[in-house]
Scaffold this motif. Structure first.
Motif, PDB file in Angstrom:
ATOM      1  N   ASP A 134      82.703  24.217 -79.781  1.00 51.51           N
ATOM      2  CA  ASP A 134      83.279  23.812 -78.580  1.00 51.51           C
ATOM      3  C   ASP A 134      83.854  22.429 -78.783  1.00 51.51           C
ATOM      4  O   ASP A 134      83.482  21.513 -78.408  1.00 51.51           O
ATOM      5  CB  ASP A 134      82.106  23.751 -77.797  1.00 51.51           C
ATOM      6  CG  ASP A 134      82.507  23.595 -76.321  1.00 51.51           C
ATOM      7  OD1 ASP A 134      83.686  23.007 -75.977  1.00 51.51           O
ATOM      8  OD2 ASP A 134      81.888  23.769 -75.305  1.00 51.51           O
ATOM      9  N   TYR A 143      78.155  19.976 -80.414  1.00 48.59           N
ATOM     10  CA  TYR A 143      79.087  20.964 -79.954  1.00 48.59           C
ATOM     11  C   TYR A 143      80.081  21.307 -81.120  1.00 48.59           C
ATOM     12  O   TYR A 143      81.022  22.118 -80.821  1.00 48.59           O
ATOM     13  CB  TYR A 143      79.769  20.277 -78.637  1.00 48.59           C
ATOM     14  CG  TYR A 143      79.193  20.362 -77.584  1.00 48.59           C
ATOM     15  CD1 TYR A 143      78.833  21.600 -76.875  1.00 48.59           C
ATOM     16  CD2 TYR A 143      78.304  19.363 -76.879  1.00 48.59           C
ATOM     17  CE1 TYR A 143      78.193  21.699 -75.763  1.00 48.59           C
ATOM     18  CE2 TYR A 143      77.710  19.544 -75.715  1.00 48.59           C
ATOM     19  CZ  TYR A 143      77.448  20.791 -75.213  1.00 48.59           C
ATOM     20  OH  TYR A 143      76.710  20.876 -74.042  1.00 48.59           O
ATOM     21  N   LYS A 183      84.321  19.567 -75.835  1.00 45.61           N
ATOM     22  CA  LYS A 183      83.173  18.929 -75.590  1.00 45.61           C
ATOM     23  C   LYS A 183      82.920  17.955 -76.893  1.00 45.61           C
ATOM     24  O   LYS A 183      82.405  16.778 -76.553  1.00 45.61           O
ATOM     25  CB  LYS A 183      82.041  19.880 -75.352  1.00 45.61           C
ATOM     26  CG  LYS A 183      81.955  20.446 -73.979  1.00 45.61           C
ATOM     27  CD  LYS A 183      80.581  21.134 -73.693  1.00 45.61           C
ATOM     28  CE  LYS A 183      80.904  21.904 -72.177  1.00 45.61           C
ATOM     29  NZ  LYS A 183      79.405  22.689 -71.727  1.00 45.61           N
TER      30      LYS A 183
END
Length: 521
Positions: free
Chosen positions: A466, A461, A469
């Motif tokens: 991201d 991630y 996450k």
């Protein structure tokens, strides 16, 4: 429980290999042998006991009843009435009569009575045999060896009585036996004989043997002739040392039978073990219970069938069923290998439904497998399902249904068969991040303490930017493995990107303290 399995296009590999089977464990609730129906309020009366036990005079009359009561109290749903309350209301003579049963039913709500008799037989056999032992100097010891064999037998007869009608619901006979033995030991107080080399005379030093003799070798007047030789360099040989008889006897630990008796399992322990075993058997017979068994999952001739078995080992039933359904839907004319695989595929799907206790669906697949192959193995599976249907009907009579006591508790994945982490790492190294994420998540579900799986998800991630996450998975990994500086360093980078300055500084310092030099700049 209904599951909709999506069918996807799966290519069938026609590479033929050896069949790879596996098995799954099934935990089933079985009905009791003695059908008490819905009778749950039970009274256990004193058992009549006959003791035939060597050297043991204590009464064991109430022991078996007490053990049955204790075990019934541990079973869910049973109420056991105290014996003291029973004896206060009903005399011993009345207990086994219909009027006594009615009285207990009306006054205490007792629904069933359990009573019986127990015969205990424990005796010792003392065995004597002749042994001999030769010492390194040629002296031979002949002695008596003893051994004690303790044999225990327990015979139990019991009956279950309906407290409302006074009728006998069932009678049962159970038995249990044990054998214990000492090792052979030299017997004290019995004949023992020393025979010295080159003589026929014997020495008896046994205080219990009145016939005592001395060896000619101990006679000071028995002189050996001198060695005559013409070789001046031939030195006379040394005379072998002659030890007294006690020297040889002390090498053995002679003991009496009564000394060895304490090395056997005691009468008390044998009795307790026997009564415990019988009481377990009684409770097992009168209460529903769980039994664990294994059911085979068949591999096949085509490699894809064995791939399905591997998915089962990992607990991925959806993928396995997808493969089996694809085998079922393909037709290979006049191909015995493919026909056998198709029968195996039908059977394996039937196993899946049997594990879920969807027995009608299971029957349909088993029957199809038998229809294709005419293999008795599949017919045995059909009979197993019919037997299970009968057991469920009996369970319902005994006040149990699937909603109260599920027939299937769980599907066990065989230990050591999981390889989600390895396959995830493989996908990860190949850059297939979505498949890697899927496999890492399966690994976490299977093994929630695998901190490396959490960390690698954080890395993925992090790569995908991201940040939320990535922060979550790095943090979870650190909770499980707080001493890895790389994890703290990576989390510090995420905090920095997310504007969490103080948190980033703290994690960077921790990475530095733990020895990561690049975190110290």
């Amino acid at each position: 429980m209904k599951k909709i399995i999506k069918l996807v296009s799966v290519s069938i590999s026609m590479t033929f290999i050896f069949s790879c089977s596996t098995s799954v464990k099934m935990k089933l609730l079985k009905p009791s042998e003695v059908n008490l129906g819905k009778r749950k309020r039970i009274a256990v009366l004193n058992f009549k006991t006959i003791n035939n036990i060597d050297g043991y005079n204590r009464s064991i009359g109430n022991n078996i009843s007490d053990k049955i009561i204790a075990k019934l109290l541990a079973e869910e749903g049973f109420i056991v009435v105290e014996r003291e309350r029973i004896s206060a209301l009903v005399s011993e003579q009345e207990l086994l009569s219909a009027s006594g049963a009615f009285k207990l039913n009306s006054l205490l709500g007792v629904e069933a009575l359990i009573t019986g008799s127990l015969n205990c037989d424990i005796h010792d056999n003392k065995n004597i045999s002749k042994k001999e032992y030769k010492f390194s100097d040629g002296v031979l010891l002949r002695y008596s060896a003893g051994q004690i064999d303790r044999k225990a037998s327990f015979y139990l007869n019991y009956k279950v009585i309906d407290a409302q009608t006074g009728q006998i619901i069932a009678t049962k006979q159970d038995k249990k036996s044990f054998d214990y033995s000492t090792s052979q030991f030299p017997l004290k107080g019995y004949d023992r004989t020393l025979i010295r080399p080159n003589t026929n005379s014997s020495v008896y030093n046994d205080p219990f043997n009145k016939d005592k003799k001395t060896s000619t070798n101990n006679d000071p007047f028995n002189k050996k002739p001198a060695v005559i030789t013409e070789d001046p360099f031939n030195k006379p040989t040394s005379t072998p040392k002659i030890y007294p008889d006690t020297y040889y006897y002390e090498k053995f630990s002679f003991s009496r039978f009564e000394d060895q008796d304490d090395t056997l399992t005691s009468h008390f322990s044998v009795i307790d073990k026997g009564l415990d075993s019988l009481s377990n058997k009684i409770v097992y017979q009168i209460t529903p219970h769980y039994e664990e068994s294994s059911i085979q999952i068949k591999g096949g001739n085509a490699s894809i069938m064995n791939d399905a078995s591997n998915h089962v080992n990992k607990g991925d039933w959806n993928q396995a069923i997808t493969i089996w359904n694809s085998v079922i839907s393909n037709n290979f004319a006049n191909d015995s290998f493919a026909t056998n695989d198709k029968a195996s595929a039908y059977y394996n799907v039937g196993v899946y439904y049997e594990l879920l206790s969807e027995l009608d669906n299971s029957l349909a697949y088993y029957k199809k497998a038998y229809e294709i192959s005419n293999d008795s193995f599949y017919n045995d599976s059909i009979n197993r399902v019919y037997q299970r249907k009968n057991e469920i009907a009996l369970l319902e009579q005994q006040g149990l249904t699937d909603s109260i006591s599920p027939a299937i508790k769980k599907i066990d994945v065989p230990s050591g068969s999981n390889n989600y982490f390895n396959s995830a790492a493989k996908y990860h190294s190949q850059g297939n991040l979505e498949m890697a994420i899927s496999e890492y998540n399966k690994e976490i579900q299977y093994n929630p303490n695998n901190f490396n799986a959490y960390h690698n998800l954080g890395v993925i991630y992090h790569t995908k930017q991201d940040w939320e996450k990535a922060e979550y998975y790095y943090s979870q990994s650190i909770k499980l493995d707080p001493n890895d500086p790389n994890k703290h360093y990576n989390l510090a980078l995420i905090y920095k990107v997310r504007g969490k300055t103080s948190e980033s500084s703290y994690e960077m310092k921790r990475a530095c303290i733990l020895g990561l030099n690049q975190a110290c700049n």
